[in-house]
Design a protein around this motif. Sequence first.
Motif: not given
Length: 265
Positions: A16-20
């Motif tokens: 999530v923190s990587m944009g997923i």
Amino acid sequence: MLLEGNKIWLFVDELVSMGISLNTIWNGCKRNRLGKIHSWKSKSHESDKRVKLIDYDSLPETTKAKLPSRAELVKQCQASTTEAQLEIYEEACYSLEELHKRYQLITDYHFFLQRTNDQAKAEDLKKAAGWMRLLNAYKTPTQTRTINFNTKALLRQSVVEKLISDMRRDKGRYLYGFKITNVAVLQRKELEWARAIEVEGEKLKAESEKSKVECDALINIAAISTLIHENIGNQHRRVLGALNENESQRILLPSGRIDFSEWNA
């Protein structure tokens, strides 16, 4: 992030923190679980089944494109693991002093005090016995890992570093009779301690009339006696020699040596 061999497992929060998006992650895992797709393989964390880990290699290429490369992820994971290990080791070293206190016995102090009428020496020897008893209690890697030391060698080295650190703090003063400057010296002390326990234990096997409490006490005395220096009772006081019948002869000490300090006086 976890690295297991060549396999990279990513936490959901990391993705999530990587944009997923969380919705993409859960939908993908659900479809994989139902057998509809081969991507988005997941598993539960060993220590907390509520936490999900995603197999990086099973992610779709479109998802991987949004993430750091595999090599970068491996590098990050290794750095994170090393940092975590250092934190654990530092915490273990910090708690070593408190652990040492648990292995010091007041009965040791009284035993040493009977051997030398010197409270400082008895206290030092009690501390030394505490270190030996601690090392004897954690002999195998399985045991040392319970106190966050991966190996016995690492525990032993940490004890040496602690003793040297204490010596520097006390302006060069080592524990009486326990001048430990390197691992080899400490191992020799450990060996003497272990041999004393083994020899006394074998000796007491033949004395069935003694209780376990009595046997444990005698074994302990045998072990801590290995720390007693042969000159423990020497108070470094000047002893007057006896005059010979011929007073012109020099004053001698009981050992037969000339007491030059008294002769010159």
